[in-house]
Design a protein around this motif. Structure first.
Motif, PDB file in Angstrom:
ATOM      1  N   GLU A 449       0.829  -1.200   0.000  1.00  0.00           N
ATOM      2  CA  GLU A 449       0.000   0.000   0.000  1.00  0.00           C
ATOM      3  C   GLU A 449       0.865   1.253   0.000  1.00  0.00           C
ATOM      4  O   GLU A 449       1.991   1.228   0.456  1.00  0.00           O
ATOM      5  CB  GLU A 449      -0.851   0.058   1.278  1.00  0.00           C
ATOM      6  CG  GLU A 449      -1.808  -1.065   1.451  1.00  0.00           C
ATOM      7  CD  GLU A 449      -2.307  -1.063   2.883  1.00  0.00           C
ATOM      8  OE1 GLU A 449      -2.414   0.028   3.470  1.00  0.00           O
ATOM      9  OE2 GLU A 449      -2.549  -2.152   3.417  1.00  0.00           O
ATOM     10  N   ARG A 451       1.544   3.797   1.921  1.00  0.00           N
ATOM     11  CA  ARG A 451       1.277   4.177   3.310  1.00  0.00           C
ATOM     12  C   ARG A 451       1.576   5.639   3.590  1.00  0.00           C
ATOM     13  O   ARG A 451       1.308   6.141   4.655  1.00  0.00           O
ATOM     14  CB  ARG A 451       2.110   3.300   4.251  1.00  0.00           C
ATOM     15  CG  ARG A 451       1.703   1.849   4.226  1.00  0.00           C
ATOM     16  CD  ARG A 451       2.486   1.032   5.226  1.00  0.00           C
ATOM     17  NE  ARG A 451       3.913   1.034   4.943  1.00  0.00           N
ATOM     18  CZ  ARG A 451       4.509   0.247   4.040  1.00  0.00           C
ATOM     19  NH1 ARG A 451       3.794  -0.622   3.346  1.00  0.00           N
ATOM     20  NH2 ARG A 451       5.798   0.324   3.841  1.00  0.00           N
ATOM     21  N   PRO A 565      -0.571  -6.505   5.002  1.00  0.00           N
ATOM     22  CA  PRO A 565      -0.198  -5.091   5.003  1.00  0.00           C
ATOM     23  C   PRO A 565       0.805  -4.786   6.108  1.00  0.00           C
ATOM     24  O   PRO A 565       0.787  -5.429   7.163  1.00  0.00           O
ATOM     25  CB  PRO A 565      -1.519  -4.364   5.252  1.00  0.00           C
ATOM     26  CG  PRO A 565      -2.428  -5.378   5.819  1.00  0.00           C
ATOM     27  CD  PRO A 565      -1.980  -6.732   5.333  1.00  0.00           C
TER      28      PRO A 565
END
Lengths: 663, 99, 523
Positions: A449, A451, A565
């Motif tokens: 992701e 982030r 994640p």
């Protein structure tokens, strides 16, 4: 041709002098002066290399005697250089990678108002490092040895308005000084044992064996261990490894050049150079291999736990140098591979650091990997070059790291006996962990992701997040403006990406190129000697198991960081993880034992000096003063009391005379 | 006449002078007492000269007289200047010469 | 009769002192220039001495000899060997820098202060010290040496007690008290040392019948003058004590931090770089030559004291809060190295020690004078009052760093060569002491870098934010010293060439031979 050797050093030295003394008027062109002089040095290196290639393998040694340095009765040190295959390898690595990193820094340091000075320091480093590898005696090597320490000190503390940077610089210098102590004791031992510390007479040449062979094993072991202490300091090996992580406070090009590719490998150079001593001192060699094995695991474990991309890479550097030291400790079966790994490591680790710098450049100088993620789309060149470096370091078959590391593991097994199995096992385990932490870095940075979205890049709880604005100095006002907001990842300018591409090419092909027909080994053989090792299992088995453990390491990392994640907030982690985040408690140990203990010692000594040593003297003075104070009361100033004492005295005298008469 | 009697007289005069120096405060009187002691010494010296039949004692007596004259000059000058600055001739008032 | 070059070298600064003192009060600036002129002229003469000196010639050269107090056999005898020449050159070299660095140190204070600061006196006293120091390097008559060894205390006393830093963290009153304390302490320590030496000098006369160093040393060497073992030891101790106070050696060192702390930076340099060198020089010249056997007898004890000095001085330097006191303790550590080198009785050790005297003079001058410039800007000697100076005054910080690096004996700078020679020379004979002394190099890095970090790096303190960088006059002081540090670090041959033969002579006096390398000896 020999006369070029001094020029090789003189070019960057001139650059350092001009840039540091020249003052502000050179601000506009300073970085180019520095870069050009580094490149000049590289070209000179290439010329000399071509010259060496044109000679017979046995004659590839050039020497240049400049002047007599310290001529004292019974003690002679010269400023003289020796260029052989080993030094040549280092010269090309230092000037080549050095020039690339100079180029990279032109872009990286663009917003720093003290860029001229930065290039001055970089040039100073190049000169000192070249002196280190070209010196023809240990004392001159020592000058280079401390010279790179000084350059490293200046560059780690380059942003010295940050207390953390200044502290890290001081720490690096001090820990290195402990190592330097080893080197100076080693030189003293050489002097008292052999009466010389020049490479030629001491280590021997092709025609004549050196004096080293004539000494007793005890003497050689002592010298070897002291050299090892020096190597530990410079190359961040256990137990003197604690400075390397903190050294990441320096600008990233510095980390790439000094703390990955060149300076930290000086310890390996020292051991390989002193091969003649170590070969005759098996005990010292054993200690070298143990230090190497311990460090390669230590660095790898630390590298697994760091969230700061540079510190993770620093752990990796420590670990990779552990491999080299391990190989160097194996004797002639390992020397050549230690240097080969050193060169390939120079390529891929410098590339990785420059990639990390490029990422930081695009991310407002954020270093916390937990706030990266998915960057491959935004920084394609960085991603590809970093990825190639990554594949090289984990030993992906066919890339540079594979060839060099595999040979070291093989040589470790070939040492034979239980030692061989233990060392080989450690090296294999290290390979697995390397694959793990490097995959972790790769995944956290470029995959997963994004982030960093909706994340201010500064966060107080991040363990190593540095104030982004400060990182580039006060001149970086544009950084200040964006530092608080969401970062906008972008690819770095060409001046930065070109060096990365060149290094990536090196990381891919260098290993294979060196291994064709063992040409690297044959190139070094006249200097280091070579002995083919015979591992207890077949070479193929070793290679296969190396690949296997690598796959396992990558697999575990993928399972942890690729499929799940990555949490932005740092998880608590197991006991080992927490210890590893704190560099396996080495700093805590240092703090409690050395820093606190030292503080108490100095404080009590200051007290002792004031009260005891000074007190004895002052006490004498005070008692004399007190006595005279009493006596003073007799002098009351009244003339008649003086008269009384006169009369009294006279009376006593007369009485005494009469008494004497009477008796 | 027995010269020893002169010695007794000299001792008596010396004692009177010494006592005067010790107990009197007035600088002039102390000064006179010192002169008395000096003259007692002179008397003793002359008496000794007579007793031993040589002239040494008398010569020394002359020395003493010259020294005493010089001393009077310096001493009186000190006393006068002391009196001018302090308006008193008491020796106890001048006790500044101490550590 | 040839021109009395050595006398001239010493008399010139003395004339300068008188001339400077005679300048009327209103023309103080003329007095400064005059003093500088005389110090430069002395430097020229010193260079002439250096050129005229032939390292491979006779042991004592340019000698002068006149009868002085014939009844006691005291003669006015001068002569220099290589060691003396090097130190005379150092002294003559440093004085102009000291004068230039202290250009404004003795200016009258701002109106309102009652303290009297005689500018002329300051410079005249410095020149007077120079004259006496040079004479004590030149004297080859023990009595003559003793006179100047003691006489230099007088001008030093006034320099320490009379002129302090412009500003002081505890106010003028305390400053003045501390200053007199330091000056009196300096005087008392050195007087006691001198007194004991006087007794030994008289004792030497009783035993030897004259004061001539050359005659006594020769008589000792050829056996015509025999001393009882105990007599020799007592006389040695008498001389050594005085020199150990001056040097200073642990535990006689405590006057140095006070004196260097309270004096202005140029005077502190004068103390540690010039005056103290007489102590170590005299050990080499008088202790070893006059009492070779006793020197060998005392060597173990002296080496241990020197070792303690090295480690102890360095540890205390780490614990200091005052910049100047820190440099003072660092000097104590360095003097430990010098004394260790002298008494290791190897040619490397003694050459290194002599070289060390020269290098320590230059490096301490560089560090201390820059520290003085720093202190004069902020008006405080406390390390904690500084921070981030590097940002506002980069040249000052840079020169300070180089001075510091020289103090920690960074290879490439002059002190490294001498320190390594001392270590090697000691190690060759006493490995354990050599190894322990090597810890000194780690501690030196610690105190220097801590000092640099706390004063120069980190966030800029508001009090130093307006600090000006080095001015032209200050740069003229520092730059040549730095150039010299680098030059002698890279090419110390000119100095070692002069020093080496003299050291060889001294070693043959004590009848010591260098230990031979084990392996080569076996071959």
């Amino acid at each position: 041709m020999e006369n070029l050797i001094a020029l090789l050093i003189a070019a960057p030295l001139l650059g350092a002098a001009v840039l540091l003394v020249g003052g502000r008027r050179l601000d506009a062109v300073g970085h180019w002066i520095g870069t050009v002089l580094a490149a000049v040095s590289f070209v000179l290196g290439l010329v000399l290399f071509a010259d060496l290639l044109g000679k017979d393998a046995e004659d590839r040694t050039l020497t240049q005697h400049l002047f007599s340095w310290i001529p004292v009765e019974g003690f002679h040190a010269d400023v003289a250089f020796q260029l052989d295959q080993l030094s040549m390898t280092f010269v090309l690595l230092i000037t080549g990678v050095g020039s690339l990193i100079h180029l990279y820094s032109v872009g990286y340091m663009e917003h720093d108002e003290r860029r001229r000075r930065f290039f001055g320091y970089l040039n100073l480093f190049l000169a000192a490092m070249l002196l280190l590898v070209l010196a023809d005696n240990y004392l001159l090597l020592y000058v280079g040895w401390e010279g790179v320490g000084l350059a490293s000190y200046l560059l780690i503390g380059f942003w010295q308005h940050k207390p953390s940077a200044a502290t890290a610089a001081k720490k690096a210098f001090l820990v290195n000084r402990v190592g330097d102590m080893g080197l100076s004791i080693a030189i003293m031992l050489m002097f008292t044992t052999f009466g010389t510390f020049a490479f030629g007479p001491l280590l021997g040449t092709h025609e004549q064996a050196g004096l080293a062979g004539d000494a007793t094993e005890g003497q050689l072991t002592a010298i070897g261990l002291m050299l090892l202490l020096a190597a530990c300091g410079k190359s961040a090996q256990v137990p003197l490894q604690s400075w390397l992580g903190d050294a990441m406070e320096g600008p990233t090009p510095v980390s790439a050049l000094i703390h990955a590719a060149t300076m930290v490998t000086a310890g390996v150079y020292l051991i390989v150079r002193s091969g003649a001593i170590f070969d005759a001192a098996p005990d010292a060699q054993l200690v070298v291999t143990i230090v190497g094995a311990v460090t390669l695991l230590f660095g790898a474990i630390v590298g697994c736990a760091k969230d700061d991309i540079k510190k993770a890479l620093a752990g990796s550097t420590m670990s990779q140098i552990g491999y080299m030291v391990l190989a160097a400790g194996l004797g002639p079966i390992g020397y050549a591979f230690a240097i080969m790994h050193l060169v390939t490591h120079g390529f891929f680790k410098a590339g990785l650091f420059l990639g990390a710098g490029s990422v930081m450049h695009g991310m407002n100088d954020e270093v916390d990997m937990r706030k990266y993620g998915g960057l491959r789309k935004y920084m394609p060149i960085t991603f590809i070059t970093f990825g190639l470096g990554y594949l090289a370091i984990i030993g992906f078959p066919g890339l540079s790291g594979f060839f060099s590391k595999d040979k070291i593991i093989e040589a470790a097994f070939a040492k034979g006996g239980t030692e061989g199995w233990i060392l080989g096992g450690c090296a294999l385990l290290g390979a697995a962990i390397t694959a793990y932490y490097m995959t972790r870095v790769m995944l956290m940075t470029f995959f997963g992701e994004e982030r960093w979205r909706n994340q201010p890049t500064r966060s107080p709880e991040a363990p190593s997040a540095e104030p982004a604005a400060e990182h580039h100095g006060e001149a970086a006002s544009d950084h200040v403006a964006t530092a608080t907001g969401e970062p906008h990842p972008h690819e770095s300018p060409k001046v930065m990406t070109i060096p990365m591409i060149v290094l990536a090419i090196g990381s891919v092909f260098a290993g294979g190129f060196f291994s064709i027909g063992e040409r690297f080994v044959h190139w070094l053989e006249p200097v280091t000697g070579y002995e083919h090792g015979h591992p207890p299992v077949s070479a193929l088995t070793v290679t296969l198991s190396t690949v296997a453990v690598m796959v396992i390491g990558v697999g575990i990392a993928y399972a942890q960081y690729g499929r799940r994640p990555v949490p932005v907030v740092v998880p608590r982690g197991s006991l080992l993880t927490r210890a590893a985040r704190r560099d396996l408690l080495q700093d805590d140990f240092n703090h409690v034992v050395l820093v606190r203990g030292g503080e108490h010692l100095t404080r009590s000594l200051v007290y002792v000096d004031h009260t005891l040593v000074d007190g004895v003297v002052n006490g004498t003075a005070a008692s004399v003063g007190g006595l005279s104070g009493r006596m003073r009361k007799l002098q009351n100033g009244f003339a008649r009391s003086y008269a009384v004492s006169m009369f009294g005295g006279a009376a006593v005298l007369i009485a005494a005379t009469l008494l004497m008469r009477a008796v | 006449m027995n010269p020893v009697n002169y010695l007794y007289l000299a001792a008596l005069l010396f004692t009177i002078g010494a006592t005067g120096v010790l107990i009197r405060r007035n600088a002039i009187v102390v000064f006179m007492c010192i002169e008395l002691m000096l003259n007692a010494c002179n008397l003793a010296l002359v008496a000794f000269s007579r007793m031993h039949g040589n002239l040494d004692g008398q010569i020394i007596a002359f020395f003493t007289m010259v020294v005493a004259a010089a001393e009077v000059v310096v001493g009186l000058a000190i006393i006068v200047s002391l009196f001018r600055s302090r308006h008193s001739a008491s020796v106890d008032d001048a006790s500044l010469m101490k550590l | 009769m040839s021109f009395p070059l050595l006398t001239a070298t010493a008399v010139l600064p003395a004339i300068g002192a008188i001339a400077t003192a005679a300048v009327p009060a209103a023309r103080r600036n003329a007095a400064k220039s005059l003093a500088l002129l005389f110090s430069l002229a002395t430097l020229v003469l010193a260079i002439v001495v250096l050129v005229r000196f032939d390292p491979d010639g006779a042991r004592y050269q340019l000698t002068e000899s006149h009868s002085w107090i014939a009844d006691f056999g005291v003669r006015y005898e001068l002569g220099v060997d290589g060691i003396a020449v090097a130190l005379i050159a150092l002294t003559a070299l440093l004085i102009p820098f000291i004068i230039l660095a202290g250009w404004h140190d003795a200016d009258p204070l701002e109106t309102g202060s009652k303290r009297w600061r005689p500018t002329q006196g300051f410079f005249a006293l410095i020149l007077a010290v120079e004259a006496m120091v040079i004479l004590s390097f030149e004297a080859t008559d023990v009595f003559l040496f003793y006179i100047f060894f003691e006489a230099m205390l007088i001008p030093m006393y006034f320099l320490i007690g009379g002129f302090g830093d412009r500003a002081h963290e505890h106010g003028e009153e305390t400053a003045s008290t501390q200053r007199s304390y330091a000056a009196v302490k300096f005087l008392l320590y050195n007087l006691v040392g001198g007194l004991i030496m006087l007794a030994a000098v008289i004792g030497l006369y009783v035993v030897a019948g004259n004061f001539s160093l050359t005659e006594i040393a020769e008589a000792r060497a050829n056996g015509s003058l025999d001393m009882a073992t105990n007599t020799e030891r007592w006389l040695f101790l008498g001389f050594f004590f005085a020199f150990a106070v001056k040097a200073p050696l642990w535990p006689l060192h405590t006057w140095l931090p006070n004196a260097m702390g309270e004096a202005t930076a140029p005077v502190a340099v004068l103390i540690t770089a010039v005056v103290d060198k007489v102590g170590t020089f005299a050990m080499l010249r008088f202790c070893l030559q006059l009492f070779p056997e006793a020197s060998k007898w005392a060597t173990p004890a002296i080496l241990v004291l020197a070792l303690i000095s090295i480690i102890y001085g360095a540890l205390l330097a780490v614990g200091q809060r005052d910049i100047k006191r820190l440099v003072a303790y660092a000097s104590i550590s360095h003097f430990g190295f010098i004394i260790m080198g002298i008494f290791a009785m190897t040619s490397q050790g003694q050459s290194g020690a002599t070289l060390y005297m020269v290098n320590h003079g230059i490096s301490t001058a560089a560090l201390m004078l820059v520290a003085g410039f720093l202190i004069s800007r902020r008006g405080s000697r406390l390390i904690a009052d500084y921070g981030g100076v590097q940002k506002v005054a980069p040249v000052l910080a840079g020169t300070f760093l180089i001075g510091g690096l020289a103090t920690l004996s960074l290879p490439g700078l002059a002190p490294f060569v001498s320190e390594f020679l001392v270590l090697v020379g000691t190690f060759a004979r006493y490995p354990a002491i050599g190894i322990i002394a090597t810890f000194g190099i780690v501690l030196a890095a610690l105190y220097t870098l801590v000092l640099y970090q706390r004063t120069m790096t980190g966030p800029v303190k508001p009090e130093v934010s307006a600090m000006p960088d080095l001015r032209a006059r200050e740069l003229v002081v520092v730059a040549p010293l730095i150039v010299l540090l680098i030059f002698l670090g890279v090419y110390p041959k000119p100095v070692t060439d002069i020093v080496d033969p003299a050291v060889k002579q001294t070693l043959s006096d004590v009848q010591k031979k260098d230990p031979q390398p084990e392996v080569e000896a076996a071959k």
